[in-house]
Design an enzyme around this catalytic site. Structure first.
Site, PDB file in Angstrom:
ATOM      1  N   GLU A   1      10.058 -15.456  39.973  1.00 53.44           N
ATOM      2  CA  GLU A   1      10.398 -15.840  38.607  1.00 53.44           C
ATOM      3  C   GLU A   1      10.471 -17.361  38.512  1.00 53.44           C
ATOM      4  O   GLU A   1      10.902 -18.018  39.450  1.00 53.44           O
ATOM      5  CB  GLU A   1      11.755 -15.230  38.218  1.00 53.44           C
ATOM      6  CG  GLU A   1      11.796 -13.706  38.442  1.00 53.44           C
ATOM      7  CD  GLU A   1      13.203 -13.103  38.356  1.00 53.44           C
ATOM      8  OE1 GLU A   1      14.049 -13.657  37.616  1.00 53.44           O
ATOM      9  OE2 GLU A   1      13.454 -12.093  39.042  1.00 53.44           O
TER      10      GLU A   1
ATOM     11  N   GLU B   1      16.053 -13.714  28.698  1.00 54.64           N
ATOM     12  CA  GLU B   1      17.094 -12.826  29.207  1.00 54.64           C
ATOM     13  C   GLU B   1      18.436 -13.530  29.042  1.00 54.64           C
ATOM     14  O   GLU B   1      18.539 -14.741  29.258  1.00 54.64           O
ATOM     15  CB  GLU B   1      16.841 -12.524  30.694  1.00 54.64           C
ATOM     16  CG  GLU B   1      17.856 -11.612  31.332  1.00 54.64           C
ATOM     17  CD  GLU B   1      17.564 -11.355  32.819  1.00 54.64           C
ATOM     18  OE1 GLU B   1      18.497 -10.985  33.543  1.00 54.64           O
ATOM     19  OE2 GLU B   1      16.412 -11.540  33.253  1.00 54.64           O
TER      20      GLU B   1
END
Length: 328
Positions: A132, A243
């Site tokens: 990520e 997120e």
């Protein structure tokens, strides 16, 4: 051994640079560079870990590993909320996007707000592999509310392996012009100028390591393929988006913002965007997405809308304010 040879870059990435459009910055500066610091050849900049950083994280061990158990880093636990676009059902060897940079408000120390791309393989239960990278606001990790360039990886669904930035060994940094964990500036403002950063992650066909490129061609470093199980081969899913953590510490939904803190429907200059989404195929070509899926698990709190045009390719707007009358 350390890979000294540069990786083979994916073919077909032609930057849409919009030189006429000052709203999109090619080369974003990091705040530490503004202070005139630089690193000698053969060294890399590392964000200084202060005593306060360590105290904030209770114990050095927990610090190096993961956010405390109070907030699991995993995307699976129910206090994590997403507004994301993803593709699956194919074999992926990388991904690229330009990500609009904002400074969303994070209202609790143990919450965060991030915007990133995920390179994923394995099952979400116990052997998920992810790589990520993007930007995040995390008061607990950095002690402030600036968006910071960050990386993350795990190989067992966030249970024991993996960490942010350079807080554990794994990611090999090769570039001394950029500090992972450094604040990103300038940032976008509502109805004002917009800034974005290009991020590309791809698997070098020759050595098999997963490389990270920042901005317009800056190689940051790589995740050696031996860190992973499934990702030694390829990814089975690519995800882009935001997120947040909703700890409900007040008994209500958090007011932590995602993206710009505004819903997707507000569009350019107001809602945060990802543009020029692409994936890397088996032959190391950057290609447009086919079959993009959208997912917002709490659309009254944070949402997402996608589109496509010539200048931006595949793009989407996403985010929101968190707590509001429809998201109590």
């Amino acid at each position: 051994e350390k890979q000294e040879r540069p990786p083979e870059k994916p073919k077909g990435w032609r930057g849409h640079h919009h030189r006429r459009n000052a709203s999109i910055s090619d080369e974003i500066q990091q705040l530490w560079k503004d202070s005139g610091e630089f690193c000698p050849q053969g060294t890399i900049p590392i964000r200084r870990t202060s005593e306060a950083d360590v105290l904030r994280a209770n114990s050095v061990y927990r610090f190096a590993r993961k956010i405390p158990r109070a907030v699991r880093r995993d995307s699976i636990s129910n206090d994590h909320e997403h507004a994301v676009a993803f593709v699956n059902g194919d074999q992926y060897y990388g991904a690229r996007a330009s990500i609009n940079v904002w400074a969303p408000r994070v209202t609790e120390t143990y919450e965060f707000s991030l915007s990133q791309l995920w390179v994923i393989s394995g099952s979400f239960e116990d052997d998920l592999n992810t790589i990520e990278a993007g930007w995040q606001v995390s008061p607990q990790l950095y002690g402030d509310n600036y968006p910071r360039f960050f990386t993350y990886w795990t190989t067992d669904a966030y249970q024991a392996t993996g960490c942010y930035n350079l807080l554990c060994s794994g990611f090999v940094q090769i570039n001394n012009r950029i500090a992972i964990g450094a604040a990103i500036s300038p940032r976008s403002s509502y109805s004002g100028r917009q800034f974005d950063i290009g991020i590309m992650i791809w698997k070098d066909p020759k050595h098999g390591h997963w490389w990270l490129e920042f901005g317009n061609g800056l190689l940051v470093g790589y995740w050696p393929s031996f860190l992973f199980s499934h990702l030694q081969n390829h990814a089975s899913m690519i995800q882009f988006g935001g997120e947040t953590v909703n700890s409900r510490s007040t008994g209500f939904h958090t007011s932590t913002q995602m993206g710009s803190g505004h819903f997707a429907g507000e569009g350019f200059g107001r809602a945060s965007y990802f543009r020029n989404l692409q994936v890397v195929d088996w032959d190391n070509n950057l290609i447009p997405l086919s079959n993009l899926h959208l997912s917002a698990d709490h659309p009254n709190c944070y949402d997402i809308r996608a589109g496509k045009n010539n200048a931006w390719g595949n793009y989407f707007y996403y985010g929101g304010p968190g707590r509001n009358p429809k998201c109590p």
